[in-house]
Design a protein around this motif. Structure first.
Motif, short mmCIF file in Angstrom:
data_model
loop_
_atom_site.label_atom_id
_atom_site.label_comp_id
_atom_site.label_asym_id
_atom_site.label_seq_id
_atom_site.Cartn_x
_atom_site.Cartn_y
_atom_site.Cartn_z
N THR A 21 0.84 -1.20 0.00
CA THR A 21 0.00 0.00 0.00
C THR A 21 0.88 1.25 0.00
OG1 THR A 21 -0.15 0.03 2.39
CG2 THR A 21 -1.89 -1.13 1.22
N PHE A 22 0.32 2.33 -0.46
CA PHE A 22 1.05 3.60 -0.53
C PHE A 22 0.05 4.74 -0.41
CE2 PHE A 22 -0.17 2.24 -4.72
CZ PHE A 22 -0.74 3.38 -5.28
N HIS A 23 0.58 5.93 -0.17
CA HIS A 23 -0.24 7.14 -0.06
C HIS A 23 0.48 8.26 -0.79
CE1 HIS A 23 -2.54 5.02 2.98
NE2 HIS A 23 -1.40 4.70 3.54
N ILE A 24 -0.28 9.05 -1.54
CA ILE A 24 0.29 10.15 -2.30
C ILE A 24 -0.47 11.43 -1.97
CG2 ILE A 24 0.65 11.10 -4.62
CD1 ILE A 24 0.86 8.23 -5.65
N GLY A 25 0.25 12.51 -1.79
CA GLY A 25 -0.35 13.82 -1.61
C GLY A 25 0.05 14.73 -2.75
N TRP A 26 -0.93 15.35 -3.38
CA TRP A 26 -0.68 16.28 -4.47
C TRP A 26 -0.98 17.69 -4.00
CZ3 TRP A 26 1.39 14.32 -8.82
CH2 TRP A 26 1.18 12.98 -9.13
N GLY A 27 -0.15 18.65 -4.36
CA GLY A 27 -0.40 20.04 -4.03
C GLY A 27 -0.55 20.87 -5.29
N ILE A 28 -1.55 21.73 -5.31
CA ILE A 28 -1.80 22.60 -6.45
C ILE A 28 -1.68 24.03 -5.97
CG2 ILE A 28 -3.49 23.34 -8.17
CD1 ILE A 28 -4.75 20.55 -7.93
N GLY A 29 -0.94 24.84 -6.70
CA GLY A 29 -0.81 26.23 -6.30
C GLY A 29 -0.17 27.07 -7.37
N GLN A 30 -0.18 28.37 -7.15
CA GLN A 30 0.40 29.31 -8.09
C GLN A 30 1.92 29.42 -7.93
OE1 GLN A 30 -1.28 30.89 -10.56
NE2 GLN A 30 -3.01 29.63 -9.91
N ASN A 31 2.43 28.93 -6.77
CA ASN A 31 3.87 28.97 -6.54
C ASN A 31 4.28 27.75 -5.73
OD1 ASN A 31 3.51 29.56 -3.68
ND2 ASN A 31 2.97 31.65 -4.33
N ILE A 32 5.55 27.56 -5.53
CA ILE A 32 6.06 26.37 -4.86
C ILE A 32 5.58 26.30 -3.40
CG2 ILE A 32 8.26 27.38 -4.13
CD1 ILE A 32 7.75 23.80 -5.45
N ASP A 33 5.45 27.46 -2.74
CA ASP A 33 5.00 27.45 -1.35
C ASP A 33 3.58 26.90 -1.23
OD1 ASP A 33 7.38 28.48 -0.33
OD2 ASP A 33 6.74 30.55 -0.65
N GLU A 34 2.69 27.31 -2.14
CA GLU A 34 1.32 26.80 -2.11
C GLU A 34 1.29 25.31 -2.44
OE1 GLU A 34 -1.07 29.17 -4.72
OE2 GLU A 34 -0.74 31.00 -3.57
N ALA A 35 2.06 24.90 -3.42
CA ALA A 35 2.07 23.50 -3.84
C ALA A 35 2.69 22.60 -2.79
CB ALA A 35 2.80 23.36 -5.17
N GLN A 36 3.57 23.14 -1.96
CA GLN A 36 4.23 22.32 -0.94
C GLN A 36 3.27 21.88 0.16
OE1 GLN A 36 7.73 24.58 0.15
NE2 GLN A 36 8.99 23.27 -1.13
N LYS A 37 2.06 22.35 0.13
CA LYS A 37 1.07 21.88 1.10
C LYS A 37 0.65 20.44 0.79
CE LYS A 37 -0.68 26.38 2.35
NZ LYS A 37 -1.84 27.26 2.44
N ALA A 38 1.31 19.84 -0.19
CA ALA A 38 1.03 18.45 -0.55
C ALA A 38 1.22 17.53 0.65
CB ALA A 38 1.92 18.01 -1.71
#
Length: 139
Positions: A21-38
Motif C-alpha cells: 500500500t502507498f499514499h500520495i499527496g498532491w499540491g496545487i498552487g500558483q507557486n512552490i509554497d502553495e504547492a508544498q502543502k502536498a
C-alpha cells in the motif's frame, strides 16, 4: 491528468503494479509554497486510508478514485491560529482539522466519538486530544 479530480491515473497504475500500500499527496498552487502543502494531502491520505488526496489552492482536500468524491475544506492558516498552535503546543494541522469538524457539524460541542469519526482516528486518540485541549483551557 485527474479528469476534474475524479481519478488519479498514477495511483491506478501503481496500484496494479506494486505489492504494497502507498499514499500520495498532491499540491496545487500558483507557486512552490502553495504547492508544498502536498504534505497535508499526504497526511490526510494516510489517515483516511485512501491512496491519494489533492489539496487545491483554496485548501480543499479531494480524494479521487473513490466512488463518492470526498471533499474537505481546510481552514486558512492565520497568524492567530499559528499563535494558538505555538501556545498550546498542538500542530496547526490538528487545530485546522478540529475547526473543520466544528464547521461541518455546525456545533462547538464535540465528543470524542465525533472527533474520532470525522478525523478517522481511534476513540483513545480523540480522548487524548480532548483531554489535552481541556487541560490547556481551550475546551
Amino acid at each position: 491528468m485527474t479528469n476534474n479530480f475524479s481519478q488519479d491515473a498514477l495511483v491506478e497504475a501503481l496500484f496494479e503494479s506494486l505489492p504494497f500500500t502507498f499514499h500520495i499527496g498532491w499540491g496545487i498552487g500558483q507557486n512552490i509554497d502553495e504547492a508544498q502543502k502536498a504534505h497535508i494531502a499526504n497526511q490526510k491520505a494516510r489517515q483516511q486510508e485512501k491512496p491519494s488526496f489533492i489539496i487545491t489552492e483554496s485548501g480543499q482536500l479531494i480524494s479521487p478514485n473513490t466512488e463518492e468524491k470526498v471533499v474537505l475544506q481546510m481552514t486558512e492558516e492565520t497568524p492567530e491560529l499559528q499563535r494558538l498552535s505555538e501556545k498550546l503546543n498542538i500542530s496547526l494541522l490538528l487545530i485546522q482539522k478540529i475547526l473543520s469538524v466544528i464547521e461541518k457539524t455546525n456545533t462547538n460541542e464535540l465528543t470524542s466519538d465525533d472527533i474520532a469519526l470525522h478525523l478517522g482516528i481511534t476513540i483513545r486518540s480523540s480522548n487524548r486530544i480532548l483531554n489535552e485541549l481541556e487541560s490547556k483551557g481551550v475546551a
